[in-house]
Design a protein around this motif. Sequence first.
Motif, PDB file in Angstrom:
ATOM      1  N   LYS A 144      17.434-116.972 -33.115  1.00  0.00           N
ATOM      2  CA  LYS A 144      17.478-116.531 -31.711  1.00  0.00           C
ATOM      3  C   LYS A 144      17.020-115.083 -31.517  1.00  0.00           C
ATOM      4  N   PRO A 145      17.474-114.109 -32.340  1.00  0.00           N
ATOM      5  CA  PRO A 145      17.000-112.735 -32.131  1.00  0.00           C
ATOM      6  C   PRO A 145      15.488-112.588 -32.264  1.00  0.00           C
ATOM      7  N   TRP A 146      14.859-113.433 -33.098  1.00  0.00           N
ATOM      8  CA  TRP A 146      13.411-113.349 -33.256  1.00  0.00           C
ATOM      9  C   TRP A 146      12.670-113.920 -32.049  1.00  0.00           C
ATOM     10  N   ILE A 147      13.398-114.583 -31.176  1.00  0.00           N
ATOM     11  CA  ILE A 147      12.797-115.120 -29.958  1.00  0.00           C
ATOM     12  C   ILE A 147      12.974-114.144 -28.803  1.00  0.00           C
ATOM     13  N   VAL A 148      14.184-113.613 -28.662  1.00  0.00           N
ATOM     14  CA  VAL A 148      14.485-112.778 -27.491  1.00  0.00           C
ATOM     15  C   VAL A 148      14.161-111.306 -27.715  1.00  0.00           C
ATOM     16  N   ASP A 149      14.234-110.831 -28.971  1.00  0.00           N
ATOM     17  CA  ASP A 149      13.993-109.408 -29.226  1.00  0.00           C
ATOM     18  C   ASP A 149      13.456-109.213 -30.646  1.00  0.00           C
ATOM     19  N   PRO A 150      12.231-109.663 -30.914  1.00  0.00           N
ATOM     20  CA  PRO A 150      11.715-109.628 -32.287  1.00  0.00           C
ATOM     21  C   PRO A 150      11.614-108.232 -32.888  1.00  0.00           C
ATOM     22  N   ALA A 151      11.460-107.232 -32.063  1.00  0.00           N
ATOM     23  CA  ALA A 151      11.323-105.871 -32.587  1.00  0.00           C
ATOM     24  C   ALA A 151      12.596-105.399 -33.279  1.00  0.00           C
ATOM     25  N   ASN A 152      13.738-105.933 -32.882  1.00  0.00           N
ATOM     26  CA  ASN A 152      15.009-105.489 -33.449  1.00  0.00           C
ATOM     27  C   ASN A 152      15.731-106.588 -34.220  1.00  0.00           C
ATOM     28  N   ALA A 153      15.084-107.724 -34.446  1.00  0.00           N
ATOM     29  CA  ALA A 153      15.706-108.827 -35.173  1.00  0.00           C
ATOM     30  C   ALA A 153      15.732-108.526 -36.663  1.00  0.00           C
ATOM     31  N   PRO A 154      16.772-108.959 -37.370  1.00  0.00           N
ATOM     32  CA  PRO A 154      16.863-108.653 -38.808  1.00  0.00           C
ATOM     33  C   PRO A 154      16.014-109.586 -39.653  1.00  0.00           C
ATOM     34  N   LEU A 155      15.498-109.050 -40.737  1.00  0.00           N
ATOM     35  CA  LEU A 155      14.770-109.837 -41.734  1.00  0.00           C
ATOM     36  C   LEU A 155      15.741-110.364 -42.782  1.00  0.00           C
ATOM     37  N   TYR A 156      15.386-111.489 -43.388  1.00  0.00           N
ATOM     38  CA  TYR A 156      16.177-112.096 -44.455  1.00  0.00           C
ATOM     39  C   TYR A 156      15.269-112.259 -45.680  1.00  0.00           C
ATOM     40  N   PRO A 157      15.563-111.578 -46.787  1.00  0.00           N
ATOM     41  CA  PRO A 157      14.647-111.595 -47.933  1.00  0.00           C
ATOM     42  C   PRO A 157      14.277-112.985 -48.426  1.00  0.00           C
ATOM     43  N   ALA A 173       5.615-106.791 -47.790  1.00  0.00           N
ATOM     44  CA  ALA A 173       6.665-105.774 -47.703  1.00  0.00           C
ATOM     45  C   ALA A 173       6.161-104.548 -46.949  1.00  0.00           C
ATOM     46  N   TRP A 174       4.921-104.150 -47.214  1.00  0.00           N
ATOM     47  CA  TRP A 174       4.340-103.000 -46.531  1.00  0.00           C
ATOM     48  C   TRP A 174       4.198-103.272 -45.032  1.00  0.00           C
ATOM     49  N   ALA A 175       3.792-104.515 -44.678  1.00  0.00           N
ATOM     50  CA  ALA A 175       3.582-104.851 -43.269  1.00  0.00           C
ATOM     51  C   ALA A 175       4.881-104.769 -42.467  1.00  0.00           C
ATOM     52  N   TRP A 176       6.019-105.055 -43.106  1.00  0.00           N
ATOM     53  CA  TRP A 176       7.299-105.053 -42.407  1.00  0.00           C
ATOM     54  C   TRP A 176       8.121-103.795 -42.708  1.00  0.00           C
ATOM     55  N   GLN A 177       7.498-102.823 -43.328  1.00  0.00           N
ATOM     56  CA  GLN A 177       8.212-101.604 -43.692  1.00  0.00           C
ATOM     57  C   GLN A 177       8.797-100.932 -42.448  1.00  0.00           C
ATOM     58  N   GLY A 178      10.079-100.566 -42.529  1.00  0.00           N
ATOM     59  CA  GLY A 178      10.744 -99.910 -41.421  1.00  0.00           C
ATOM     60  C   GLY A 178      11.465-100.848 -40.477  1.00  0.00           C
ATOM     61  N   HIS A 179      11.206-102.150 -40.598  1.00  0.00           N
ATOM     62  CA  HIS A 179      11.903-103.119 -39.746  1.00  0.00           C
ATOM     63  C   HIS A 179      13.338-103.284 -40.238  1.00  0.00           C
ATOM     64  N   ASP A 180      14.200-103.765 -39.351  1.00  0.00           N
ATOM     65  CA  ASP A 180      15.610-103.942 -39.698  1.00  0.00           C
ATOM     66  C   ASP A 180      15.758-104.852 -40.916  1.00  0.00           C
ATOM     67  N   LYS A 181      16.427-104.351 -41.945  1.00  0.00           N
ATOM     68  CA  LYS A 181      16.717-105.055 -43.191  1.00  0.00           C
ATOM     69  C   LYS A 181      15.460-105.430 -43.978  1.00  0.00           C
ATOM     70  N   SER A 182      14.415-104.638 -43.824  1.00  0.00           N
ATOM     71  CA  SER A 182      13.224-104.852 -44.644  1.00  0.00           C
ATOM     72  C   SER A 182      13.507-104.431 -46.078  1.00  0.00           C
ATOM     73  N   VAL A 183      12.796-105.041 -47.022  1.00  0.00           N
ATOM     74  CA  VAL A 183      12.989-104.758 -48.440  1.00  0.00           C
ATOM     75  C   VAL A 183      11.636-104.544 -49.101  1.00  0.00           C
ATOM     76  N   GLY A 184      11.666-104.125 -50.356  1.00  0.00           N
ATOM     77  CA  GLY A 184      10.454-103.906 -51.108  1.00  0.00           C
ATOM     78  C   GLY A 184       9.955-105.165 -51.784  1.00  0.00           C
ATOM     79  N   PRO A 185       8.786-105.105 -52.433  1.00  0.00           N
ATOM     80  CA  PRO A 185       8.176-106.302 -53.027  1.00  0.00           C
ATOM     81  C   PRO A 185       9.018-106.929 -54.123  1.00  0.00           C
TER      82      PRO A 185
END
Length: 564
Positions: free
Chosen positions: A59-72, A238-250
């Motif tokens: 749901k967060p990726w639908i209504v507010d993708p800029a602030n939705a959390p990533l899941y590794p 990983a580089w493309a999503w760098q800085g996003h909520d709960k982003s991780v490295g490669p």
Amino acid sequence: PLSFALSSSRPPSSPRSYLLDLALLLLGGSALLIAIILWFDNAQGGLTGNGVFKSLELKPWIVDPANAPLYPANYLFYPFYGALCRLLDLLGIFAGDPRRQMTILNAVSCSVCLAIVYALIRAVTGDRLVALLAALFHLASSFVMFLAIINEDILPSYTVLIAAMALGSVLLAQPSAPRVIAVSGLFSLAWLMEWRLMFPTLPGMLAALWLCEPRLARRIGWIALFLLGMVTTAALVAWAWQGHDKSVGPFELIWTGKAVRSVWAGFTWPKLFYLWDGMVAYLLGAGVAAIPGIPGWDIWRCTATVWMIAIAAVALPLLWRNRTDPLARSLAAIFGGTFVAGTVFNLYSQPQDPQMQINVMAWLTVGWALLLAVVRKRNGVRGLAALGGLTVALIAYNVWSLAPLRGLDSAWQRAIERLERESDPSRTVWLMHDFDWAMIYGSLHWGWTEPGTAELGPAPQALPRFKWIGFTGQVLRHPDWSDQRLADDLRRQIDRALELGYTVMVVRLWDMDLPQLEVATGMVASSARLAVLRRLLHHDYVAAPAYVDPIAGAVHRLQRRPGR
């Protein structure tokens, strides 16, 4: 094409017919599956509630993708499906309801799979009709069809994976740097959507590179390049999503450790039976066994086993006789390697789960295609017509097997409404099995909350509406706890709810005997552990019948046993 599949009497097909076939599979497959979805009226499928919780995370990726959390472990899945759900919202298709939108997207994903299967078999055999019938067989397989009409999250990842396996089967037969990099990158996108897909298929990919390259130095080089391609793809993502909520490295993407030490992990003897069950259920649906008067599931288990053995008995000798052909080697290595490695992997995890078997059992479609090629050569179109009829019968049977599960979405919505009328949510704490459908649909209609009573205030309390205690909740979260500690914690939660003035209502659990609990719990807890928890309930508490819901089952009001 493989030598055994060539036929000089077969006229070459035009590019126009090729594109027509792909369009037929994409549009026709989507239309058929969406029709089944609407008829089925059961987005969860009746076997798992994962789709409910995936839709909540989506749901967060639908209504507010800029602030939705990533899941590794599902790094690309949520951004991808979130964008597609926004598109469905614009089109007015189940707008605002990602739980059901996921079923539509899965149906389309499955149709893309059919086109991929067609392209692979067309490349291997050069036969248009064999390729079409192979794609139809893939659709007919129970787990493929089932996962295409419910809201589990595996289909988009599987689609990319089957594309990588198909492309690898053709390109890695004669490896070159661009081919290896292309297959590695596509394969990486699949496991970046669903991390566990890496493990069954990676050994097969590397085996194909080893078997199809005669020179030792180049074998090692191709394998190193393939692995480097995986690392590079992970690094770019990983580089493309760098800085996003709960982003991780490669490296966190390459090894997420998801479920490695969970309650489902580990090798046990009962999992051998679950493995067999999962393999045969991939082909034949078991739901029809719930209809009175139909013979038991063992008949269908044995039928599927014989069917699969017959396919292997034709396909394996055929590939062995053509072992000098690099295409035969790559095909056997990738699909056969995925099956072998995936079987070991599934024995460690959940071998009966449709999501765990769908990619591992993909060899069955390839084997069926080789069987079709043999029948075409020996018996012509009549032989293909017979096998095509068998495939249509398989589709009909697997749709029929869904009938006992039809309409559960609507039925459970009414059941939750009845439970709410009978028991004031502000004054009720529910004691439920964590895998019970009452918990799944309660979470859907009342709002998801973590089980437990630690955060509750005195009754009445309006929010959260859904207040519940999981019978196996701490078993799932703390598999290392002793049986006694688990029992003590369950007692503490129930006592706290009663002390705060809540009515504790037990859904279906009270009347369950130990064998029924074992079936409901599966591999999560041993019989001895379940016996301890059940003994606690019946020793420390008494339960008065409250009402019986036609869907949710018997509901009891729980109280401390006098003298405790």
